[in-house]
Design a protein around this motif. Structure first.
Motif, PDB file in Angstrom:
ATOM      1  N   SER A  31       0.829  -1.207   0.000  1.00  0.00           N
ATOM      2  CA  SER A  31       0.000   0.000   0.000  1.00  0.00           C
ATOM      3  C   SER A  31       0.863   1.257   0.000  1.00  0.00           C
ATOM      4  CB  SER A  31      -0.928   0.006   1.221  1.00  0.00           C
ATOM      5  OG  SER A  31      -1.743  -1.141   1.241  1.00  0.00           O
ATOM      6  N   ALA A  35       1.525   3.495  -3.389  1.00  0.00           N
ATOM      7  CA  ALA A  35       1.032   4.874  -3.462  1.00  0.00           C
ATOM      8  C   ALA A  35       2.168   5.847  -3.741  1.00  0.00           C
ATOM      9  CB  ALA A  35       0.324   5.244  -2.159  1.00  0.00           C
ATOM     10  N   LEU A 235      -3.926   9.790  -2.960  1.00  0.00           N
ATOM     11  CA  LEU A 235      -2.612   9.157  -2.828  1.00  0.00           C
ATOM     12  C   LEU A 235      -1.772   9.842  -1.763  1.00  0.00           C
ATOM     13  CD1 LEU A 235      -1.740   8.491  -6.586  1.00  0.00           C
ATOM     14  CD2 LEU A 235      -2.271   6.774  -4.835  1.00  0.00           C
ATOM     15  N   LEU A 238      -3.047   8.863   1.572  1.00  0.00           N
ATOM     16  CA  LEU A 238      -2.692   7.480   1.859  1.00  0.00           C
ATOM     17  C   LEU A 238      -1.241   7.363   2.324  1.00  0.00           C
ATOM     18  CD1 LEU A 238      -3.553   4.520   1.852  1.00  0.00           C
ATOM     19  CD2 LEU A 238      -2.889   4.389  -0.565  1.00  0.00           C
TER      20      LEU A 238
END
Length: 260
Positions: A31, A35, A235, A238
């Motif tokens: 993840s 990102a 993004l 995140l």
């Protein structure tokens, strides 16, 4: 001996890496680095508009961190006072703290933001970031109060009794013996609340505060590049939240080792 009931642990925060997790393709690494890679590649492959968006939002990231840091600092103070109030032997103080927690937790954060900014804004003369910080702190202070209360009550009662036996007053015992141990217990959940507050800070964009989301909306409204703008904003959020989740994981690991 009867087995204890299974417990389900649920959090509204981001994924915190488990202790000792060293898998190359762990969920957190996929993840986070995925990102991060997209944030780098999209502006390189398509400078128009991704590079323009990336240049447009940095001041929004700064405002987001300002709101988050100021809010969490004030929420910690409110939470400590609320937690102490909930365990107070003074009935009025106990009821006041408990009612505050129940009322605030029963009202959505967005409603609180509108209420403090628009309904109370003219009376209290609050606008912009101060209004957002107070609204966020009042909301999260209630949750922090529950964390402090639970942490204090998790300390064995013998600690207080031993401190009183040494001649300390209840207040001295609380500040010198109980709270230092409480802080070690509550640091991880406070870290989770910090991450949750960072995400919820996006709500302040409705108050015309130029945070990360607001800057993305401004760019999208002038260029009509809604997909690209919100993709980049998502993004960035995140990466920020996953990075903070890693820091919380490191903190929990440190506390685990120190507690052995």
């Amino acid at each position: 001996m009867a087995e204890g009931k299974p417990r389900i642990e649920v959090t509204d925060s981001t994924l915190i890496p488990e202790r000792g997790e060293g898998t190359i393709f762990s969920a957190w690494k996929i993840s986070f680095f995925g990102a991060l890679l997209l944030i780098v590649l999209l502006p390189l492959l398509m400078p128009e508009p991704y590079w323009e968006i990336l240049k447009f939002v940095p001041d929004g990231v700064l405002v987001t961190f300002q709101v988050t840091l100021f809010s969490i600092s004030l929420a910690l103070v409110i939470g400590l006072l609320t937690g102490l109030g909930q365990i107070s032997r003074v009935t009025f103080v106990n009821r006041l703290a408990t009612v505050y927690v129940e009322v605030i937790r029963g009202i959505p954060l967005l409603v609180q933001l509108f209420y403090i900014y628009f309904a109370l804004g003219k009376i209290l003369r609050l606008q912009g970031i101060p209004a957002a910080v107070i609204a966020m702190a009042v909301c999260y202070g209630a949750y922090m109060g529950e964390i402090f209360r639970a942490g204090i009550q998790a300390i064995p009662k013998g600690q207080m009794e031993a401190a009183l036996a040494l001649g300390m007053s209840r207040t001295q015992a609380l500040w010198r013996v109980i709270l230092p141990q409480t802080i070690k217990i509550i640091l991880p959940p406070i870290g989770n609340e910090f991450i949750a507050l960072l995400k919820d800070s996006s709500l302040v964009s409705i108050l015309a505060i130029a945070d990360l989301l607001r800057r993305g909306r401004e760019y999208a409204s002038t260029t009509f590049r809604y997909f690209e703008s919100y993709t980049m904003v998502a993004l960035v959020y995140l990466v920020l939240t996953l990075f903070l989740s890693r820091l919380v994981g490191i903190m929990e690991e440190h506390l685990h080792r120190k507690g052995r």
